[in-house]
Each structure stands twice: as structure tokens, then as C-alpha cells.
Design a protein around this motif. Sequence first.
Motif, mmCIF file in Angstrom:
data_model
loop_
_atom_site.group_PDB
_atom_site.id
_atom_site.type_symbol
_atom_site.label_atom_id
_atom_site.label_comp_id
_atom_site.label_asym_id
_atom_site.label_seq_id
_atom_site.Cartn_x
_atom_site.Cartn_y
_atom_site.Cartn_z
ATOM 1 N N LEU A 256 10.455 69.953 34.948
ATOM 2 C CA LEU A 256 10.947 71.225 35.023
ATOM 3 C C LEU A 256 10.434 71.908 33.707
ATOM 4 N N VAL A 257 9.742 73.158 33.786
ATOM 5 C CA VAL A 257 9.578 73.896 32.510
ATOM 6 C C VAL A 257 10.426 75.107 32.762
ATOM 7 N N ASN A 258 11.277 75.239 31.739
ATOM 8 C CA ASN A 258 12.169 76.414 31.535
ATOM 9 C C ASN A 258 11.452 77.369 30.605
ATOM 10 N N ALA A 259 10.739 78.479 31.271
ATOM 11 C CA ALA A 259 10.035 79.533 30.455
ATOM 12 C C ALA A 259 10.774 80.805 30.899
ATOM 13 N N TYR B 54 6.382 79.804 18.243
ATOM 14 C CA TYR B 54 7.261 79.064 19.469
ATOM 15 C C TYR B 54 7.780 77.484 18.975
ATOM 16 N N VAL B 55 8.911 77.273 19.661
ATOM 17 C CA VAL B 55 9.662 75.914 19.615
ATOM 18 C C VAL B 55 9.531 75.577 20.983
ATOM 19 N N LEU B 56 9.111 74.266 21.240
ATOM 20 C CA LEU B 56 9.268 73.582 22.358
ATOM 21 C C LEU B 56 10.371 72.366 22.203
ATOM 22 N N GLU B 57 11.394 72.445 23.234
ATOM 23 C CA GLU B 57 12.514 71.531 23.110
ATOM 24 C C GLU B 57 12.262 70.552 24.411
ATOM 25 N N LEU B 58 12.207 69.305 24.220
ATOM 26 C CA LEU B 58 11.748 68.284 25.563
ATOM 27 C C LEU B 58 13.012 67.503 25.546
ATOM 28 N N ASP B 59 13.654 67.343 26.810
ATOM 29 C CA ASP B 59 14.967 66.642 27.104
ATOM 30 C C ASP B 59 14.371 65.533 28.402
ATOM 31 N N ALA B 60 13.791 64.437 27.631
ATOM 32 C CA ALA B 60 13.386 63.442 28.565
ATOM 33 C C ALA B 60 14.009 62.135 28.409
ATOM 34 N N GLY B 61 15.038 61.880 27.509
ATOM 35 C CA GLY B 61 15.699 60.464 27.275
ATOM 36 C C GLY B 61 16.110 59.654 28.423
ATOM 37 N N ASP B 62 16.300 58.499 28.199
ATOM 38 C CA ASP B 62 17.039 57.554 28.983
ATOM 39 C C ASP B 62 16.008 57.624 30.480
ATOM 40 N N VAL C 216 12.821 67.939 31.311
ATOM 41 C CA VAL C 216 12.931 69.414 31.368
ATOM 42 C C VAL C 216 12.347 69.924 29.778
ATOM 43 N N LEU C 217 11.661 70.876 29.943
ATOM 44 C CA LEU C 217 11.008 71.273 28.644
ATOM 45 C C LEU C 217 11.312 72.793 28.708
ATOM 46 N N SER C 218 11.908 73.074 27.446
ATOM 47 C CA SER C 218 12.305 74.543 27.438
ATOM 48 C C SER C 218 11.440 75.282 26.258
ATOM 49 N N VAL C 219 11.147 76.532 26.502
ATOM 50 C CA VAL C 219 10.315 77.342 25.526
ATOM 51 C C VAL C 219 10.967 78.170 24.869
ATOM 52 N N PHE C 220 10.971 78.121 23.662
ATOM 53 C CA PHE C 220 11.798 79.271 22.701
ATOM 54 C C PHE C 220 10.841 79.891 22.151
ATOM 55 N N GLY C 221 10.909 81.295 22.143
ATOM 56 C CA GLY C 221 9.823 82.208 21.265
ATOM 57 C C GLY C 221 8.396 82.398 21.655
ATOM 58 N N GLY C 222 7.448 82.541 20.794
ATOM 59 C CA GLY C 222 6.148 82.801 21.217
ATOM 60 C C GLY C 222 5.767 84.295 21.125
ATOM 61 N N LYS C 223 4.535 84.544 21.346
ATOM 62 C CA LYS C 223 3.829 85.764 21.215
ATOM 63 C C LYS C 223 2.879 85.878 22.347
ATOM 64 N N ILE C 224 2.677 86.954 22.748
ATOM 65 C CA ILE C 224 1.479 86.756 23.955
ATOM 66 C C ILE C 224 0.189 86.525 23.541
#
Length: 506
Positions: free
Chosen positions: A206-209, A338-346, A351-359
Motif C-alpha cells: 500500500l502507498v498512502n498518498a 517531503y518525508v516518507l515513512e515505510l512500515d515493513a517490519g517483521d 505500507v508507505l505513507s507520504v508526508f508533505g511535498g510540493k507539486i
Amino acid sequence: MAADYDLLVIGGGINGAGIARDAVGRGASVMLVEMGDLAGATSSASTKLIHGGLRYLEYCEFDLVRKALKEREVLWKLAPHIAWPLRFILPHHKDLRPAWLLRLGLFMYDHLGGRKLLPATNTVPLDQGTYSKGLKKLFKKGFEYSDCWVDDARLVVLNARDAADRGAEVLTRTKCVSARRDGDHWQVVLKDLSSGTERTVTASVLVNAAGPWVAEMLRGVVGANNSSAIRLVKGSHIIVPRQFEHDRCFIFQNGDGRIVFAIPYENDFTLIGTTDVDYQDDLGKVQISQDEVEYLCKAVSEYLETPVTPDVVVHTYSGVRPLYDDGAKDAKAATRDYVLELDAGDHKPAVLSVFGGKITTYRKLSEHVLEKLKPHLPFKRDEWTDQDVLPGGNFNVLAFEEEVSALQAHYPFLDKTFATRLIRLYGTDARSILGKAAQLSDLGQLFGYNLYEAEVKWLVSREWARTAEDVLWRRTKLGLRLSEVETAALDNYLSAHLAELVGTAA
């Protein structure tokens, strides 16, 4: 058992559309879901600039500025129909930033980003000649530099179109109701908001954008406890009748440290923005406040001979920027990177979530997202999106006027205004819209200005338009041209046309 999709992207703004396009172009199977219209929130509410962010140099965000500056000419070449160069004039104001500081900043701006086609900075007189008209006489000189413009909502749609053309499934008006891990897959429940029906699909990643909804999506839908904080900042713009005869843009320094742009817009208007206001209210009801209208009017009126007043505003728009919360005291100082947060442990599905960014940096953001997801996705190709043009963009960046002339030669019934608008929105796809038409009446019903049925049908069949708002404010900007009666007639037509399509499909 294999998942239905390698990647499911939640959010049809610029980041989601860019990620979906990049991933499917590398060989992954992709689904993109958006609960409203493509670019229906933040991504259609920008200042519509591809720029390095001159003011970010003051906050020492050199990496962000360098990254953004490099993207200006890349995006211009990828989409020469919806992106083009602009020249900005920064009037010198002796009581604000000193001239030496502005020169230093613009020198860095010229040299950080590998500029090749865009002209360099120079000094221009503001007390004589073309650029003096409309400005107060106290401004004697200004610094002129280059950036680029882009139709933000069309940039999103063209990324989604290219993704779909390459095999991605793009669903609008579709809400992600829940997403739960099931072994090495995600079980995702999707709800069609038009029909109310639900379906379940599986995805490996999943990518949470979801933009302003990114944290809400993580907590309420995915059921995760994210560590990153989001800062919601509202930016608002006003549109007024055209203020200048020339084609230059102005960037005005304000006494509170912010800057405000005044940009030629849709030929007959000037776009003024933006504000930076922390936002905690309903994300579905974002609108400009009277204080913001007055702030923008006052800011530009400090520079103009004839003040801009709230009563001349013809349209406004607002969006909420989902900035990464870096702890900055003021909204204007919060990072735009932007900051990218990846949750893929164990060994669980990622799932990777996207925080911030500009066009401006959406394409680089997409590359960085997929770099993080390489261990989880079956890519057959490396980075590619800096070379393949977006739909309709297959012509030389310096040949826009030639494209307009060629379209008029092929369709002699088009006047220059109509032909220019079609090339600006659709590039070489304009011929597909016009088809075999030999006269204006062959284009079907006229809804107002030069919007005909043939174009509307194209927007429905190829660009996911469903309402008059989709057509008039995101796919085109003809909402500035059509009356309420004409808009209602378009909405009625769309309802009937879509019902007909559903009946035919059944």
C-alpha cells in the motif's frame, strides 16, 4: 495465491498519480483509488508554479531548492502544453530585504539547478517603460528571474491518464473503507461512492498518498500508529481582473516576512496568493476567510498604484497543504520537503505513507517512494519518468505557437483563441478531440465560451470528469467564463450522458 495488484495507491492527487504512473511503467500491476475527483483537493489549489522556492533559501533548505530547480526544465520538456516559462520581477523595497541579500539569493537560484533553457537573472528599471505601469512610483528597480508555470490539476490528470494507458486501474469516487494485513497481502475494502457498492481487492503493498488525510488514513483505515506528525496549513488565492498589460509576474515582499505572487492568469485575470494559515477544521469544507482576502488585497496594494479591494475579486480557491511537522513556530517556516515513512517490519506487507511535498518535486518524490519499495515490488525497469512525455506533450518546448498554427491549418474553423486553448490543455491530443469535424457545428452542443460537446465527451471518456465542477475548474478553467445558467446546463447534460453510458454498459 498472488495478490490482485502489486501496488495499491490511495489518493489521486499529484503524488498518488505520479507514483502510480512511475510504478506501472516499471512493470508493477497498480491500482489507484481516489475518494473524490482527481486533483480534487490540495493538488488543484496551488499557486501553479514549478519553482525552486526562492524564499526557502532563507530557511537554508538548499537541498529542497536544488531538487526543485532541477525539475523545472525536466517538467517543461515532459509537458510543454501545460507547462511554460515565466519571468518574475521582484521589486526592491529598501525597508525589507536588502538588495545585496536579494542578489545573493538570486545568484544561488541561477546556479543551483543546472539551468539550460531558462534565462538568467537581470536587473530591470521599474520607474520607466513597460513594467512601471501599474506600480507605485517609489519602486525604481527590480530583479527579474525565471521560473515555470504549470496547470496543476491537468498535471495530475495526465499522470493518471498515462498510468491508465500503461495498464493501471484508476478509480475515482472510490473510498478506501478498510485495509488489513492478511498473511503477505493486504485485504482492502473499496466503496464506490456513486453506487454505494463495495468490493474487496488484495495488494502486496500500500502507498498512502492521501494528502491532508494521510494521518487519518493510517489510524482509521490501516489501523497503524504512525510516528510522523502532520501540520495542516491552508493556502488561499484570489483571482481579480487583469492588473498589468505585460506578461511578467510580480513577487512582492510583505512586511511580515512572507511573499505574495501576482501572476497573469487565463489571459484576462491576475492570480494573487498565497496565505499560510494553520488549519484544524473540516477538510471537506476548505474555503478562504475574509481575513485572508483582505490580507492578500492589502499585500499587493502596497505595491500598486490602484489598490486591489475585496469587491473586485471574481473567484477564490483554497487548499490544505499536508506539511511534515518539523516543529517550526510559524506556518510560513514549516518545511515544504517531503518525508516518507515505510512500515515493513517483521516480513509483513508494507505500507508507505507520504508526508508533505510540493507539486514541483512530485516526480522525484515518486522515484524515492519506489526506491524504498524496491525490495517489495517486481520492477522490470529502473527510473524512466524524466524522459517519457506526458499525454499530448510530444512536441518541442519551443514550438508551442507552431502547434497552434498547425491545428488552425488542419481545422480552419478554429479562431486563434480556441486553438490556443485546446493546445494549452491537450497538446497533440487536441486533434483526437476534434476528430473529423469540418465546422464548429460538428463539435456538438455549445455550453458557453468555446466549450463544445466533443470536448466534454473526451473529458468524460478519457479524463474521469463527471460533474460541471470537474470540467470547469479542474480539467479547464472555464468556470471563470461560463454563467450559472450555462454551468447548470452542463451539469444536466453530464447527468444524462453518464446515465446513457451506464445504460449502454448494462
